[in-house]
Design an enzyme around this catalytic site. Structure first.
Site, PDB file in Angstrom:
ATOM      1  N   HIS A 103       7.743  -3.397  10.923  1.00 40.51           N
ATOM      2  CA  HIS A 103       7.506  -2.705   9.660  1.00 40.51           C
ATOM      3  C   HIS A 103       6.575  -1.536   9.938  1.00 40.51           C
ATOM      4  O   HIS A 103       5.450  -1.739  10.410  1.00 40.51           O
ATOM      5  CB  HIS A 103       6.863  -3.684   8.665  1.00 40.51           C
ATOM      6  N   HIS A 156      -3.276  -7.022   5.221  1.00 38.17           N
ATOM      7  CA  HIS A 156      -4.106  -6.068   5.950  1.00 38.17           C
ATOM      8  C   HIS A 156      -5.392  -5.746   5.198  1.00 38.17           C
ATOM      9  O   HIS A 156      -5.518  -5.989   4.001  1.00 38.17           O
ATOM     10  CB  HIS A 156      -3.331  -4.785   6.261  1.00 38.17           C
ATOM     11  N   GLU A 192      -6.862   1.761  -2.111  1.00 38.31           N
ATOM     12  CA  GLU A 192      -5.490   1.907  -2.592  1.00 38.31           C
ATOM     13  C   GLU A 192      -5.388   1.546  -4.075  1.00 38.31           C
ATOM     14  O   GLU A 192      -5.600   0.394  -4.455  1.00 38.31           O
ATOM     15  CB  GLU A 192      -4.557   0.996  -1.792  1.00 38.31           C
ATOM     16  N   TYR A 204       8.039  -4.853  -7.401  1.00 35.56           N
ATOM     17  CA  TYR A 204       7.479  -4.546  -6.082  1.00 35.56           C
ATOM     18  C   TYR A 204       7.651  -5.755  -5.183  1.00 35.56           C
ATOM     19  O   TYR A 204       7.294  -6.877  -5.551  1.00 35.56           O
ATOM     20  CB  TYR A 204       6.006  -4.177  -6.241  1.00 35.56           C
ATOM     21  N   HIS A 249      -6.994  -2.152  -4.594  1.00 34.52           N
ATOM     22  CA  HIS A 249      -7.515  -2.858  -3.429  1.00 34.52           C
ATOM     23  C   HIS A 249      -8.447  -1.880  -2.722  1.00 34.52           C
ATOM     24  O   HIS A 249      -7.997  -0.947  -2.056  1.00 34.52           O
ATOM     25  CB  HIS A 249      -6.377  -3.314  -2.516  1.00 34.52           C
ATOM     26  N   HIS A 289      -5.672  -7.764   1.414  1.00 30.54           N
ATOM     27  CA  HIS A 289      -4.633  -7.948   0.408  1.00 30.54           C
ATOM     28  C   HIS A 289      -3.290  -8.065   1.112  1.00 30.54           C
ATOM     29  O   HIS A 289      -3.181  -7.851   2.317  1.00 30.54           O
ATOM     30  CB  HIS A 289      -4.622  -6.829  -0.628  1.00 30.54           C
TER      31      HIS A 289
END
Length: 453
Positions: A306, A349, A355, A364, A379, A385
């Site tokens: 990813h 992460h 963010e 989402y 976050h 998160h």
């Protein structure tokens, strides 16, 4: 070719504004446009006398000595110079629009937060009075950082105009349609589009279809630019041709008008006897834009793993530290998920960046429950998160087949600075008090024995 017939068989376009009527294509272009024939001087910027009795005036978006390629300015040819568009200033209170630094000692910004959509109201709210600040970061007085807002608009501005000396505004509609009547032309904006309104630009906001709700990123620092593509090359992500700048449009109207100015975090009003939207012609590269988010071409992994979410950056506003943005505007839209033997949603992460996410429509993939259209989450820097348990279990066990992520569009305002909650965000907005609990049911799988669990 002038005053000559075209070569046999050649057909020339009849319009000069591109394929979208009323707009000129391109990001960072040097545009020229006139609403009356011959109003735009040719070959020079400031002739001794301008056609139609207009005044020449320069609007500078950067310091005069900014490097070439970064230097931004627009020459305007207007009915009255801007010194006629302001009088004596009086301070006014716009209670819900806050600027950094705005640290409330009674509010804890350390945490993971999520909000339901801010509800509409029967109250008459304009672009100014309907702004609700959620977070602030940095310092508006030193022109670093940002603020994030929700806007609620139920009423058009009438004989009222606004400009911000503090910032450029990135507008992300979620419901309803707005019209931005600016000094440099008209932008009609609807959900799935964004607009960029530069610092110092005067405009009026009209409600075309409401009530309207959306998100605003107020950028105190260097202006938004397209990110470098690096090894991606010349295409994909946000392509410059898809940004649309309005053609010239003006008002020659005498009416008592109110002009509101945001300056160093404070609001002032002044009254004039005419419309300030009187630019008949202009040329330059400092202007407003709209952009259709549906034209964003995402790229990603086509074999395994990813990529970092930075691969989804639409616009970036640099900071003084290379590679660490004052603001990144990131878009998560419809796309194919094809990576093999890979956990496909965003992974767990902690990030040096803070963010703030908003949901324009759809679901989402990392938070299938609770993050609803019109909602937001925050976050902050270095706070962990990632997916909730259901999302983790689904992604860990789903068949590794191509999946089309359909009917989804979320975005992120990401900044290198901590985002501080306002009193509105902490006490009035519909905060989901149980959001932090979404990770409670994540279970320990480790038992010290080898093998996939």
């Amino acid at each position: 070719m002038t005053d000559q017939a075209l070569p046999k068989g050649m057909i020339r376009a009849t319009g000069t504004t591109g394929t979208h009527e009323g707009y000129m294509p391109g990001f960072g272009n040097d545009f020229e446009t006139e609403a009356l024939p011959g109003a735009l001087p040719q070959g020079q910027n400031s002739p001794q006398k301008v056609e139609y009795g207009l005044y020449a005036e320069q609007l500078s978006g950067t310091a005069f000595t900014a490097p070439r390629g970064q230097n931004e300015r627009t020459w305007c040819y207007r009915i009255r110079p801007s010194v006629k568009h302001t009088g004596r200033f009086e301070k006014i209170d716009v209670p819900y629009w806050k600027s950094a630094p705005n640290i409330d000692p009674d509010v804890i910004s350390l945490g993971q937060y999520r909000w339901d959509p801010v509800p509409h109201t029967d109250e008459e709210l304009t672009w100014i009075t309907g702004m609700r600040t959620v977070t602030t970061a940095g310092d508006v007085n030193t022109q670093v950082g940002m603020a994030s807002h929700i806007y609620l608009v139920t009423k058009s501005m009438e004989d009222e105009y606004f400009f911000s000396a503090d910032s450029e505004l990135l507008v992300v509609p979620q419901e309803g349609r707005l019209r931005f009547c600016t000094e440099l032309g008209i932008i009609d904006l609807e959900p799935k589009e964004i607009a960029i309104l530069p610092r110092g630009l005067v405009y009026r906001v009209e409600l075309l279809d409401g009530p309207a709700r959306g998100f605003v990123c107020e950028n105190y620092g260097q202006k938004f630019d397209l990110p470098g593509r690096g090894p991606i090359g010349a295409n994909c992500l946000a392509n410059p041709r898809d940004f649309k700048c309005p053609v010239a449009a003006f008002e020659d109207r005498d009416a008592k008008s109110r002009v509101v100015i945001k300056w160093c975090g404070q609001f002032h009003e002044t009254f004039i006897d005419h419309s300030p939207l009187d630019v008949v012609a202009w040329h330059g590269n400092y202007c407003a834009y709209k952009y259709d988010l549906r034209t964003y071409s995402p790229v990603g992994a086509i074999l395994f793993d990813h990529p970092d979410p930075s691969i989804f950056t639409v616009l970036t506003a640099p900071s003084g530290q290379e590679g660490t943005a004052n603001i990144d505007f990131v878009l998560f839209r419809e796309r194919w998920m094809v990576a093999e033997h890979t956990f496909r949603p965003p992974w767990y992460h902690k990030n040096i960046m803070s963010e703030l996410m908003g949901n324009i429509y759809g679901i989402y993939d990392a938070k299938p429950q609770g993050f609803v259209p019109g909602g937001m989450s925050l976050h902050n820097m270095m706070l962990p998160h990632g997916p909730d348990r259901n999302a983790f279990e689904h992604a860990s066990n789903e068949p590794m087949e191509p999946v089309y992520q359909a009917d989804t569009m979320q975005f992120m305002f990401e900044t290198r600075f901590p985002q501080m909650l306002t009193e509105f965000a902490a006490k009035e907005a519909p905060l989901q008090d149980d959001y932090i609990d979404c990770w409670d049911s994540i279970e320990k799988k480790f038992d010290g024995k080898p093998g996939i669990k």
